[in-house]
Design a protein around this motif. Structure first.
Motif, PDB file in Angstrom:
ATOM      1  N   GLY A 127       4.523 -14.117   5.243  1.00  0.00           N
ATOM      2  CA  GLY A 127       4.415 -14.967   4.063  1.00  0.00           C
ATOM      3  C   GLY A 127       3.757 -16.289   4.408  1.00  0.00           C
ATOM      4  O   GLY A 127       4.419 -17.331   4.395  1.00  0.00           O
ATOM      5  N   ARG A 128       2.466 -16.258   4.675  1.00  0.00           N
ATOM      6  CA  ARG A 128       1.769 -17.478   5.061  1.00  0.00           C
ATOM      7  C   ARG A 128       1.795 -18.528   3.951  1.00  0.00           C
ATOM      8  O   ARG A 128       1.750 -19.730   4.214  1.00  0.00           O
ATOM      9  N   HIS A 129       1.886 -18.068   2.704  1.00  0.00           N
ATOM     10  CA  HIS A 129       1.975 -19.011   1.586  1.00  0.00           C
ATOM     11  C   HIS A 129       3.333 -19.707   1.531  1.00  0.00           C
ATOM     12  O   HIS A 129       3.521 -20.648   0.750  1.00  0.00           O
ATOM     13  N   PHE A 130       4.277 -19.264   2.381  1.00  0.00           N
ATOM     14  CA  PHE A 130       5.580 -19.925   2.481  1.00  0.00           C
ATOM     15  C   PHE A 130       5.735 -20.693   3.798  1.00  0.00           C
ATOM     16  O   PHE A 130       6.842 -21.078   4.160  1.00  0.00           O
ATOM     17  N   SER A 131       4.633 -20.916   4.500  1.00  0.00           N
ATOM     18  CA  SER A 131       4.720 -21.507   5.836  1.00  0.00           C
ATOM     19  C   SER A 131       5.332 -22.909   5.824  1.00  0.00           C
ATOM     20  O   SER A 131       6.057 -23.289   6.750  1.00  0.00           O
ATOM     21  N   ASP A 132       5.035 -23.702   4.795  1.00  0.00           N
ATOM     22  CA  ASP A 132       5.617 -25.045   4.704  1.00  0.00           C
ATOM     23  C   ASP A 132       7.137 -24.979   4.592  1.00  0.00           C
ATOM     24  O   ASP A 132       7.858 -25.761   5.232  1.00  0.00           O
TER      25      ASP A 132
ATOM     26  N   ARG B 134       0.739   3.010  13.448  1.00  0.00           N
ATOM     27  CA  ARG B 134       0.956   2.369  14.735  1.00  0.00           C
ATOM     28  C   ARG B 134       2.424   2.406  15.132  1.00  0.00           C
ATOM     29  O   ARG B 134       3.321   2.356  14.277  1.00  0.00           O
ATOM     30  N   SER B 135       2.684   2.520  16.440  1.00  0.00           N
ATOM     31  CA  SER B 135       4.075   2.558  16.918  1.00  0.00           C
ATOM     32  C   SER B 135       4.779   1.234  16.632  1.00  0.00           C
ATOM     33  O   SER B 135       5.975   1.204  16.334  1.00  0.00           O
ATOM     34  N   THR B 136       4.051   0.126  16.730  1.00  0.00           N
ATOM     35  CA  THR B 136       4.575  -1.187  16.352  1.00  0.00           C
ATOM     36  C   THR B 136       3.944  -1.580  15.025  1.00  0.00           C
ATOM     37  O   THR B 136       2.720  -1.710  14.941  1.00  0.00           O
ATOM     38  N   PRO B 137       4.731  -1.757  13.983  1.00  0.00           N
ATOM     39  CA  PRO B 137       4.167  -2.082  12.668  1.00  0.00           C
ATOM     40  C   PRO B 137       3.313  -3.351  12.733  1.00  0.00           C
ATOM     41  O   PRO B 137       3.728  -4.360  13.306  1.00  0.00           O
ATOM     42  N   PRO B 138       2.116  -3.322  12.177  1.00  0.00           N
ATOM     43  CA  PRO B 138       1.248  -4.503  12.200  1.00  0.00           C
ATOM     44  C   PRO B 138       1.753  -5.585  11.253  1.00  0.00           C
ATOM     45  O   PRO B 138       2.392  -5.300  10.240  1.00  0.00           O
ATOM     46  N   ARG B 139       1.448  -6.826  11.610  1.00  0.00           N
ATOM     47  CA  ARG B 139       1.770  -7.947  10.734  1.00  0.00           C
ATOM     48  C   ARG B 139       0.550  -8.228   9.849  1.00  0.00           C
ATOM     49  O   ARG B 139      -0.560  -8.375  10.348  1.00  0.00           O
ATOM     50  N   ILE B 140       0.814  -8.323   8.559  1.00  0.00           N
ATOM     51  CA  ILE B 140      -0.280  -8.395   7.585  1.00  0.00           C
ATOM     52  C   ILE B 140      -0.058  -9.564   6.623  1.00  0.00           C
ATOM     53  O   ILE B 140       1.070  -9.825   6.202  1.00  0.00           O
ATOM     54  N   ILE B 141      -1.146 -10.230   6.306  1.00  0.00           N
ATOM     55  CA  ILE B 141      -1.108 -11.284   5.283  1.00  0.00           C
ATOM     56  C   ILE B 141      -1.904 -10.802   4.070  1.00  0.00           C
ATOM     57  O   ILE B 141      -3.077 -10.449   4.193  1.00  0.00           O
ATOM     58  N   ILE B 142      -1.231 -10.786   2.920  1.00  0.00           N
ATOM     59  CA  ILE B 142      -1.901 -10.477   1.658  1.00  0.00           C
ATOM     60  C   ILE B 142      -1.615 -11.616   0.694  1.00  0.00           C
ATOM     61  O   ILE B 142      -0.492 -11.756   0.188  1.00  0.00           O
ATOM     62  N   ASP B 143      -2.603 -12.461   0.476  1.00  0.00           N
ATOM     63  CA  ASP B 143      -2.514 -13.531  -0.516  1.00  0.00           C
ATOM     64  C   ASP B 143      -3.912 -13.767  -1.072  1.00  0.00           C
ATOM     65  O   ASP B 143      -4.853 -13.059  -0.725  1.00  0.00           O
ATOM     66  N   ASN B 144      -4.050 -14.758  -1.933  1.00  0.00           N
ATOM     67  CA  ASN B 144      -5.348 -14.948  -2.592  1.00  0.00           C
ATOM     68  C   ASN B 144      -6.214 -16.016  -1.913  1.00  0.00           C
ATOM     69  O   ASN B 144      -7.219 -16.441  -2.481  1.00  0.00           O
ATOM     70  N   GLU B 145      -5.832 -16.429  -0.708  1.00  0.00           N
ATOM     71  CA  GLU B 145      -6.560 -17.485   0.000  1.00  0.00           C
ATOM     72  C   GLU B 145      -8.038 -17.134   0.180  1.00  0.00           C
ATOM     73  O   GLU B 145      -8.916 -17.999   0.077  1.00  0.00           O
ATOM     74  N   TYR B 146      -8.310 -15.871   0.468  1.00  0.00           N
ATOM     75  CA  TYR B 146      -9.690 -15.448   0.719  1.00  0.00           C
ATOM     76  C   TYR B 146     -10.167 -14.419  -0.304  1.00  0.00           C
ATOM     77  O   TYR B 146     -11.000 -13.574   0.000  1.00  0.00           O
ATOM     78  N   ILE B 147      -9.610 -14.497  -1.518  1.00  0.00           N
ATOM     79  CA  ILE B 147     -10.069 -13.662  -2.628  1.00  0.00           C
ATOM     80  C   ILE B 147     -10.921 -14.535  -3.538  1.00  0.00           C
ATOM     81  O   ILE B 147     -10.433 -15.514  -4.107  1.00  0.00           O
ATOM     82  N   LYS B 148     -12.195 -14.224  -3.670  1.00  0.00           N
ATOM     83  CA  LYS B 148     -13.119 -15.025  -4.475  1.00  0.00           C
ATOM     84  C   LYS B 148     -13.402 -14.345  -5.802  1.00  0.00           C
ATOM     85  O   LYS B 148     -13.704 -13.150  -5.842  1.00  0.00           O
TER      86      LYS B 148
END
Length: 213
Positions: A122-127, A76-90
């Protein structure tokens, strides 16, 4: 004479103490064994049918290469923003797995290899981020060197996944076999569509019962 004898005895005791101390410093711990560093990408001296270090390395390397080759993520011409964490890894398998090991290694290695083609939120760093934003806007600290934004960064895609397994035991030989699947999928956070999927599978057999913690 008595005083001289006492002095001689004290000197002898002191000399004996020094000798024993010196010898004690050279005693080898015959019961213990020195620590041995092992290659994390290969099977170690202790191994079983569960998910181990070589599997974590193999699955994250495979997923990383596959994601980098996906034009929807890196073209993509504009790099996508991506979240990779274990919040939705079961973890629905019988293996004891800290899923952070999978997502942390994948995110870090992918961030290095993507070289700006993806932006990781870094959604796990949102606080932590929100506390600093509040301090800036309350005037407790200055605004820093980065422009202020109306809100924290939203994401375009987020990682989800599942770990499953199928076990079998031969009661005659005591051999245990485990087939494991690790699946990762990248989800569009507006549409809910899956733009990328990756699957890693393996089967292991062993007689010894290794305890994973």
């Amino acid at each position: 004479m008595l005083r001289k004898t006492a002095l001689t005895t004290a000197c002898a005791l002191a000399t004996s103490t020094l000798i024993l101390s010196g010898c004690a410093g050279n005693i080898e711990n015959v019961k213990g064994k020195p620590t041995v560093y092992e290659d994390v990408s290969s099977t170690g001296r202790v191994g079983g049918v569960g998910i181990e270090s070589q599997d974590v390395v193999a699955v994250t390397d495979q997923m990383m290469r596959d994601m980098l080759a996906n034009p929807m993520l890196t073209g993509r011409s504009t790099p996508p923003r991506i979240i990779i964490d274990n919040e939705y890894i079961k973890n629905e398998s019988t293996s004891v797995v800290n899923t952070n090991m999978l997502t942390d290694r994948l995110r870090i290695e992918l961030n290095r290899a993507a070289n700006g083609r993806m932006v990781f939120v870094g959604r796990h760093f949102s606080d932590m981020v929100q506390k600093e934003r509040d301090l800036k806007r309350d005037g407790a600290v200055d605004g820093g060197t980065i422009r202020q934004t109306a809100a924290q960064a939203g994401a375009d895609f987020r990682m989800g996944g599942r770990i499953t397994s199928l076990d079998a035991i031969d009661r005659n030989t005591g051999t245990q076999s485990r087939y494991s699947q690790i699946s990762f999928e990248m989800v569009d956070l507006e549409l809910g569509t899956i733009v990328w999927s990756g699957l890693y599978e393996m089967r292991k057999a062993a007689k010894d019962n290794v305890v994973y913690r």
